[in-house]
Scaffold this active site. Structure first.
Site, PDB file in Angstrom:
ATOM      1  N   HIS A  30    -114.838 -23.557 -58.894  1.00 47.38           N
ATOM      2  CA  HIS A  30    -114.194 -23.298 -57.617  1.00 47.38           C
ATOM      3  C   HIS A  30    -115.157 -23.533 -56.457  1.00 47.38           C
ATOM      4  O   HIS A  30    -116.377 -23.587 -56.629  1.00 47.38           O
ATOM      5  CB  HIS A  30    -113.678 -21.860 -57.568  1.00 47.38           C
ATOM      6  CG  HIS A  30    -112.439 -21.651 -58.393  1.00 47.38           C
ATOM      7  ND1 HIS A  30    -111.783 -20.448 -58.465  1.00 47.38           N
ATOM      8  CD2 HIS A  30    -111.736 -22.497 -59.186  1.00 47.38           C
ATOM      9  CE1 HIS A  30    -110.729 -20.558 -59.253  1.00 47.38           C
ATOM     10  NE2 HIS A  30    -110.684 -21.796 -59.700  1.00 47.38           N
ATOM     11  N   GLU A  32    -116.014 -21.561 -53.966  1.00 49.78           N
ATOM     12  CA  GLU A  32    -116.921 -20.464 -53.634  1.00 49.78           C
ATOM     13  C   GLU A  32    -118.184 -20.496 -54.496  1.00 49.78           C
ATOM     14  O   GLU A  32    -119.303 -20.333 -53.990  1.00 49.78           O
ATOM     15  CB  GLU A  32    -116.206 -19.112 -53.807  1.00 49.78           C
ATOM     16  CG  GLU A  32    -115.026 -18.907 -52.868  1.00 49.78           C
ATOM     17  CD  GLU A  32    -113.697 -19.332 -53.475  1.00 49.78           C
ATOM     18  OE1 GLU A  32    -112.688 -18.696 -53.178  1.00 49.78           O
ATOM     19  OE2 GLU A  32    -113.679 -20.318 -54.256  1.00 49.78           O
ATOM     20  N   CYS A  55    -110.367 -15.915 -55.537  1.00 45.96           N
ATOM     21  CA  CYS A  55    -109.559 -15.472 -56.676  1.00 45.96           C
ATOM     22  C   CYS A  55    -110.111 -14.182 -57.267  1.00 45.96           C
ATOM     23  O   CYS A  55    -111.307 -13.880 -57.160  1.00 45.96           O
ATOM     24  CB  CYS A  55    -109.466 -16.567 -57.735  1.00 45.96           C
ATOM     25  SG  CYS A  55    -111.020 -16.920 -58.576  1.00 45.96           S
ATOM     26  N   CYS A  64    -113.940 -15.417 -58.467  1.00 44.69           N
ATOM     27  CA  CYS A  64    -114.854 -15.792 -57.381  1.00 44.69           C
ATOM     28  C   CYS A  64    -115.232 -14.576 -56.536  1.00 44.69           C
ATOM     29  O   CYS A  64    -116.345 -14.501 -56.009  1.00 44.69           O
ATOM     30  CB  CYS A  64    -114.214 -16.858 -56.502  1.00 44.69           C
ATOM     31  SG  CYS A  64    -114.146 -18.481 -57.282  1.00 44.69           S
ATOM     32  N   THR A 176     -86.629 -49.724 -58.175  1.00 48.74           N
ATOM     33  CA  THR A 176     -87.861 -50.243 -57.595  1.00 48.74           C
ATOM     34  C   THR A 176     -88.810 -50.719 -58.683  1.00 48.74           C
ATOM     35  O   THR A 176     -89.480 -51.754 -58.536  1.00 48.74           O
ATOM     36  CB  THR A 176     -88.541 -49.153 -56.735  1.00 48.74           C
ATOM     37  OG1 THR A 176     -87.644 -48.777 -55.684  1.00 48.74           O
ATOM     38  CG2 THR A 176     -89.836 -49.656 -56.131  1.00 48.74           C
ATOM     39  N   LEU A 184     -98.712 -49.017 -58.429  1.00 45.40           N
ATOM     40  CA  LEU A 184     -98.742 -47.661 -57.870  1.00 45.40           C
ATOM     41  C   LEU A 184    -100.122 -47.019 -57.985  1.00 45.40           C
ATOM     42  O   LEU A 184    -100.253 -45.810 -58.178  1.00 45.40           O
ATOM     43  CB  LEU A 184     -97.688 -46.764 -58.551  1.00 45.40           C
ATOM     44  CG  LEU A 184     -96.244 -47.265 -58.498  1.00 45.40           C
ATOM     45  CD1 LEU A 184     -95.327 -46.292 -59.221  1.00 45.40           C
ATOM     46  CD2 LEU A 184     -95.787 -47.460 -57.065  1.00 45.40           C
TER      47      LEU A 184
END
Length: 342
Positions: A30, A32, A55, A64, A176, A184
């Site tokens: 994360h 933090e 969190c 965290c 399409t 893509l």
């Protein structure tokens, strides 16, 4: 959520940043803990500013909030409370219980825009949806003979690659996929991460010799289909695609069902690039949060293919409305950004 965090302290010469962190690819570590690691021992007695409440739950990594306490941070500034039921105020509670000063709601509107996909997924059970339309001045995406390359110029096409980079998935309809044989992917931006490619095709009647089928090993391809496509599932599964059966409504795969499935699989932002029937169904169901239109300086006429399929609107009061956020030139074209009105 893709969170950002900094560890900093005030000095006689002004604030000094000691460590920066952001959520790493795959969601761990994360922000933090990354910022704390960068700051090291200098974090003791410092301030942390973070875009989302730290969190508080034990998952693949410890909370965290506990790491912040252990690091000796004395003050935490957050932009948003976390609506995830696993957190929802508990992160702030851990910090305050440890004697850390906490200030919340700083630059909340900006953080809500950055975390729009995460917030949408948690609060509504679907991803944030951006619909991109590229058309002539009169709203056509192809001539009567089907010619469509290229209505917009290279600058607009490059902007589309940058758009893809901001989303977890790029979604198109089966028509399409059959007509354009698209890749893509993200090209020419120095970005290695590729979005999930999503194709909505009720019968899975897609070419198995096209570029989408040939690249399933290098870039994920998810196919959403109706129950009558079961006979073709095995072929696509063998090619490496993921096939997901969805509800059918009005003769089409339900966009509500497909988006709910994408959210369930953890996706937070989806870019829809057409075609007209899929775009119309998303608008009709109120599923478009942001509309990005690339308008080219040419006219094709009524015999051309419209950018939107039929929506069954008989009164203007029933038409979905958007508020203009930005308009700017892209080479010879114009890009306008619109957000759904509350």
């Amino acid at each position: 959520p893709a969170v950002g965090a900094i560890v900093w302290r005030d000095t006689p010469l002004g604030p000094v940043i000691l460590g920066r962190g952001f959520t790493q690819p795959g969601g761990r570590p994360h922000a933090e803990t990354e910022a704390l690691k960068a700051a090291g021992e200098a974090a003791r007695g410092a301030v942390m500013t973070v875009t989302l409440e730290p969190c508080s739950h034990h998952g693949k990594t410890p909370p965290c909030a506990e790491a912040i306490v252990a690091a000796g941070i004395t003050r935490v500034v957050t932009a948003l409370d976390d609506p995830d039921p696993r957190v929802a105020g508990r992160g702030v509670e851990i910090l305050r219980r440890a004697g850390i000063e906490v200030e919340t709601g700083v630059m909340q509107a900006e953080a809500e825009a950055d975390h729009a996909g995460f917030l949408m997924r948690i609060t509504t059970g679907r991803p944030f949806v951006t619909l991109k339309l590229a058309s002539s001045l009169d709203g056509r995406i192809a001539t009567a003979t089907g010619e469509s390359r290229w209505i917009t110029g290279p600058e607009a096409r490059r902007a589309v690659h940058a758009l893809r980079a901001r989303h977890d998935a790029v979604m198109i309809g089966g028509g399409t996929a059959r007509a354009d044989d698209p890749m893509l992917d993200i090209r020419d931006l120095g970005i290695t991460r590729q979005p999930v490619r999503v194709v909505i095709s009720r019968r899975l009647d897609l070419p198995t010799d096209g570029r989408l089928a040939q690249t399933t090993k290098s870039q994920p391809l998810w196919l959403f289909h109706g129950p009558e496509a079961d006979a073709r599932r095995a072929e696509w599964l063998a090619l490496g695609a993921e096939c997901l059966s969805c509800e059918v409504s009005g003769g089409q795969v339900s966009p509500v069902s497909a988006l709910a499935a994408l959210a369930e699989k953890g996706l937070t932002r989806v870019l829809c690039e057409g075609g007209g029937a899929l775009a119309a169904s998303l608008l009709r169901e109120g599923m478009v949060d942001e509309l990005i239109v690339h308008s080219a300086g040419l006219a094709i006429g009524a015999e051309g293919t419209p950018s939107l399929g039929a929506m069954g609107i008989d009164r203007l009061a029933n038409a979905p409305r958007f508020a203009l956020v930005e308009a700017k030139p892209l080479g010879a074209d114009v890009q306008s950004v619109w957000r759904r009105k509350a």
